[in-house]
Scaffold this active site. Structure first.
Site, PDB file in Angstrom:
ATOM      1  N   GLU A  67       0.861  -1.185   0.000  1.00  0.00           N
ATOM      2  CA  GLU A  67       0.000   0.000   0.000  1.00  0.00           C
ATOM      3  C   GLU A  67       0.893   1.229   0.000  1.00  0.00           C
ATOM      4  O   GLU A  67       1.953   1.242   0.639  1.00  0.00           O
ATOM      5  CB  GLU A  67      -0.895   0.025   1.240  1.00  0.00           C
ATOM      6  CG  GLU A  67      -1.735   1.298   1.323  1.00  0.00           C
ATOM      7  CD  GLU A  67      -2.860   1.250   2.334  1.00  0.00           C
ATOM      8  OE1 GLU A  67      -2.784   0.429   3.258  1.00  0.00           O
ATOM      9  OE2 GLU A  67      -3.807   2.047   2.189  1.00  0.00           O
ATOM     10  N   CYS A 266      -6.657   0.851   2.789  1.00  0.00           N
ATOM     11  CA  CYS A 266      -7.671   1.910   2.748  1.00  0.00           C
ATOM     12  C   CYS A 266      -7.493   2.831   1.552  1.00  0.00           C
ATOM     13  O   CYS A 266      -8.427   3.550   1.177  1.00  0.00           O
ATOM     14  CB  CYS A 266      -7.620   2.731   4.025  1.00  0.00           C
ATOM     15  SG  CYS A 266      -8.101   1.816   5.476  1.00  0.00           S
ATOM     16  N   ASN A 397     -11.959  -3.306   0.330  1.00  0.00           N
ATOM     17  CA  ASN A 397     -10.805  -3.563   1.198  1.00  0.00           C
ATOM     18  C   ASN A 397     -11.244  -3.989   2.585  1.00  0.00           C
ATOM     19  O   ASN A 397     -11.059  -5.116   2.981  1.00  0.00           O
ATOM     20  CB  ASN A 397      -9.937  -2.312   1.274  1.00  0.00           C
ATOM     21  CG  ASN A 397      -8.915  -2.408   2.394  1.00  0.00           C
ATOM     22  OD1 ASN A 397      -8.190  -3.385   2.472  1.00  0.00           O
ATOM     23  ND2 ASN A 397      -8.885  -1.419   3.275  1.00  0.00           N
ATOM     24  N   GLU A 398     -11.854  -3.072   3.286  1.00  0.00           N
ATOM     25  CA  GLU A 398     -12.112  -3.322   4.706  1.00  0.00           C
ATOM     26  C   GLU A 398     -13.515  -2.822   5.030  1.00  0.00           C
ATOM     27  O   GLU A 398     -13.727  -2.116   5.989  1.00  0.00           O
ATOM     28  CB  GLU A 398     -11.063  -2.539   5.507  1.00  0.00           C
ATOM     29  CG  GLU A 398     -10.705  -3.130   6.816  1.00  0.00           C
ATOM     30  CD  GLU A 398      -9.544  -2.396   7.465  1.00  0.00           C
ATOM     31  OE1 GLU A 398      -9.632  -1.170   7.646  1.00  0.00           O
ATOM     32  OE2 GLU A 398      -8.559  -3.066   7.817  1.00  0.00           O
TER      33      GLU A 398
HETATM   34  O1  AHR Z   1      -2.231  -1.323   6.813  1.00  0.00           O
HETATM   35  C1  AHR Z   1      -2.714  -0.071   7.150  1.00  0.00           C
HETATM   36  C2  AHR Z   1      -4.212   0.004   7.058  1.00  0.00           C
HETATM   37  O2  AHR Z   1      -4.806  -0.821   7.997  1.00  0.00           O
HETATM   38  C3  AHR Z   1      -4.805  -0.455   5.770  1.00  0.00           C
HETATM   39  O3  AHR Z   1      -4.797   0.518   4.813  1.00  0.00           O
HETATM   40  C4  AHR Z   1      -6.207  -0.786   6.143  1.00  0.00           C
HETATM   41  O4  AHR Z   1      -6.778  -1.736   5.296  1.00  0.00           O
HETATM   42  C5  AHR Z   1      -6.102  -1.195   7.580  1.00  0.00           C
HETATM   43  O5  AHR Z   1      -7.034  -0.557   8.352  1.00  0.00           O
END
Ligand code: AHR
Length: 678
Positions: A67, A266, A397-398
């Site tokens: 990321e 994120c 993603n989340e």
């Molecule tokens: O790894 C950092 C962040 O942690 C990522 O972007 C997210 O997916 C998680 O909350």
């Protein structure tokens, strides 16, 4: 009681004599020496059964999560050294300084920089107009990403787009300077046109410097327009022009990763929908890739990074190419019509999901389509006519709650209708338990989802206590992608978290449980991956770097030990017929590697005491010589650093199997791998 103590003393004495006289494994460093002198308190008998259980370790088992956080892309992996090279940041002069100019006076004597818009339309909106009034007196300085790392005798490529407007500027000069204005290398180009044209030149640096800057000056007077002012080292990964930083990719490649997940995290979602990651804007000509503010730039009040943007020089094509270079499966994760739920949680109305779903379908075409398809042609034009053979795609993603499930279903239907062979990764939210998690899993299970992503940022203790997490997972349900995890020594994302041995050892213990459950756990990755020492927002991170150097943390070493000893088939290892999941700090898993014909045993000892193990091998024959890799350290706070990058790293030694039995001493607080030919 008295008898038992006497017996213990006798065993200990016998054991220590054996260690001192013959040595169970050769001792090569101080830590090992220290460990050998540790009083051995615990004696255990383990059994490995080599019978085939029909459970494969997936080639994707240990992978990489990438990321663009902590300057991982711009300022990190992407080797561009100029920050804000095309003047597209929200404040378009960020990164640029005019030392001889008085910014409040428009009658500046030496010259002046103003940023002009080509247009609001398109993707590259701005350029710089420089009016040079005083030949040689005007300078523009770029500070790089917390400085620029320059290496003595290394070659650098300078390029700039320019158009002469009035007067006669004969030369654009570039110098790399240190804090005292010493010139570490220089070159120039000769602009000769009043139309936009790219000029290129190279030079060799005469000194190494971690915090260099670039100074641009001019010969002649007049007005000239500039854009895409760029400086790259020539020595990039695979020598690609304007490519990736070699030492960083090398660290990744050394892990032999099974997959590369990109671009996050994120960052995929955006804090608002308008600022989500859009892969189509990251391919094609670099100067047409529209710059976007990085969502991490002001996310944390404790680490604001207002100059953090995404140039997308490292875009989707480059991610696919990197996956291919490393022999890793590409695993792109796409936004699903929900902005980050920790920020706005903005939702795309269900009847407006079309373009989002189309992005996913087009991405599959970009990665795998023939060159006679529209997106396959874009890939071919970028230099890769062969398909990338992408097998996985992640949707969201989340995300959590009904809004996610509702949108996920739309993607799933469309992708499976057109590309039934593509495996879809869904998500169970940001936490490894609780309402969001339970709801997500229940829904996804009902839908027969293929792979569910789980995230856990938890204290080291949680990792030690959850090595049995997947033992109870339904063997017939969706497969698991442990897509983001890391032990947090203070609190989730606390700036005080450390990549220390305590965290790494706890992760190693937990990972025996990932391996033991290879039937359900198909992909795993530590997160986040990388951090610039001067530009980070989130810690802990697996790899740390500055402008010149990089090192793997103990957590990296643990990941690498697993990934490079992954094996192909799961075996059973037990103590008294039971799994080895933390009693007295002992954890173990075992695999066979059918390609190298090896039995591989992983053992973690989190206790303060050494452990005296006797491992019997049943159901197959092994050779006698055992290769041993041991990472041991009594100090749980210990970390690796630029000064001591390999302080905590595996040391090689050997042992022997005698009469089907491997007798070993596990140092206190250690992670060991034993490999023997079958
Ligand atoms: O790894 C950092 C962040 O942690 C990522 O972007 C997210 O997916 C998680 O909350």
């Amino acid at each position: 009681m008295h008898k038992l103590n006497n017996m213990k003393k006798l065993i200990r004495a016998l054991f220590l004599t054996q260690v001192l006289v013959s040595g169970f494994y050769s001792c090569k460093n101080q830590e090992e020496a220290k460990a050998e002198s540790t009083v051995v308190e615990i004696d255990r008998e383990l059994v490995v059964n080599m019978e085939d259980r029909g459970i494969k370790i997936q080639p994707t088992m240990y992978g990489i999560f990438f990321e663009d956080i902590n300057f991982a892309a711009d300022g990190g992996l992407y080797a561009e050294m100029i920050k804000n090279r095309s003047f597209e940041f929200t404040l378009p002069k960020i990164g640029w300084v005019e030392p001889n100019s008085d910014r409040h006076s428009y009658n500046n004597e030496s010259g002046i920089l103003s940023v002009v818009k080509y247009s609001e339309e398109g993707t590259n909106h701005n350029f710089a107009r420089v009016e040079v009034k005083n030949d040689g007196g005007y300078a523009l300085i770029n500070e790089g990403f917390r400085g620029m790392g320059i290496k003595e005798d290394a070659q650098y490529d300078f390029s700039v787009k320019a158009a002469k407007r009035s007067g006669d500027i004969q030369k654009i000069k570039l110098q790399v300077i240190d804090s005292l204005d010493n010139v570490l290398g220089e070159t120039s180009v000769t602009p000769d046109s009043d139309s936009w044209k790219t000029y290129e030149s190279t030079f060799t640096a005469n000194t190494s410097e971690m915090k260099a800057k670039v100074k641009i000056t001019f010969e002649g007077e007049g007005e000239i327009d500039l854009d895409m002012i760029s400086l790259f080292p020539q020595d990039t990964w695979k020598g690609r022009k304007k490519g990736l930083r070699k030492d960083l990719v090398q660290l990744l490649d050394d892990m032999n990763p099974g997959f590369l997940r990109f671009p996050g995290g994120c960052i995929v979602e955006g804090r608002t929908l308008a600022r989500r990651y859009q892969w189509k804007k990251t391919v094609g000509d670099i100067e047409d890739r529209e710059i976007l503010v990085n969502r991490w730039n002001t996310e944390f009040a404790h680490r604001p990074t207002p100059d953090y943007y995404q140039s997308f020089g490292l875009g989707f094509f480059e991610y696919f190419q990197l996956s291919e270079d490393m022999g890793a499966e590409p695993l792109p994760i796409l936004g699903c019509g929900i902005a980050c739920q920790f920020n706005t949680g903005e939702l795309v109305p269900m009847d407006e999901m079309g373009p989002y779903v189309q992005d996913a379908l087009d991405l599959i075409e970009f990665a795998n389509g023939d060159t006679n398809t529209a997106w396959g042609q874009v890939r071919a034009d970028m230099g890769h006519p062969e398909p990338f053979n992408m097998k996985y795609i992640g949707i969201g993603n989340e995300q959590w709650g009904p809004a996610y499930i509702e949108r996920y279903k739309v993607f799933e239907k469309a992708i499976k209708a057109k590309y039934p062979e593509i495996i879809i990764v869904s998500g169970s939210g940001p936490f490894p338990e609780g309402d969001y998690f339970e709801y997500g899993w229940k829904q996804l299970k009902q839908m027969n989802a293929e792979i569910v992503d789980e995230h856990y940022y938890k204290p080291p203790k949680w990792f030690r206590e959850n090595a049995d997490r997947y033992d109870s997972y339904d063997r017939k349900g969706p497969r698991v992608f442990a897509g983001e995890y890391a032990a947090q020594t203070v609190a989730t994302a606390s700036p005080d978290n450390k990549n220390n041995w305590n965290a790494a050892l706890s992760e190693a213990a937990f990972m025996t449980g990932l391996e033991r459950n290879a039937e359900v756990v198909h992909l795993t990755s530590y997160a986040p991956l990388m951090a610039h020492t001067d530009g980070w927002q989130w810690t802990p991170d697996m790899i740390w770097f500055n402008n010149l150097e990089s090192f793997g943390t103990p957590n990296y070493q643990v990941q690498k030990m697993y990934a490079t000893n992954a094996g192909t088939d799961l075996l059973k290892i037990t103590e008294g017929g039971e799994k080895i999941i933390g009693k007295d700090g002992l954890y173990a898993s075992a695999v066979k590697d059918a390609k190298t014909n090896e039995l591989i045993i992983k053992v973690v000892n989190t206790s303060e005491a050494g452990q005296n193990l006797s491992i019997s091998v049943e159901g197959g024959n092994t050779q006698e010589n055992v290769d041993v890799l041991i990472m041991a350290m009594d100090d749980l706070e210990a970390e690796n650093s630029f000064k001591e990058p390999m302080k905590i790293s595996p040391k090689e030694s050997s042992a022997t199997i005698d009469g089907g039995q491997l007798n070993i001493t596990l140092p206190s607080r250690s992670f060991s791998i034993y490999k023997v030919k079958i």
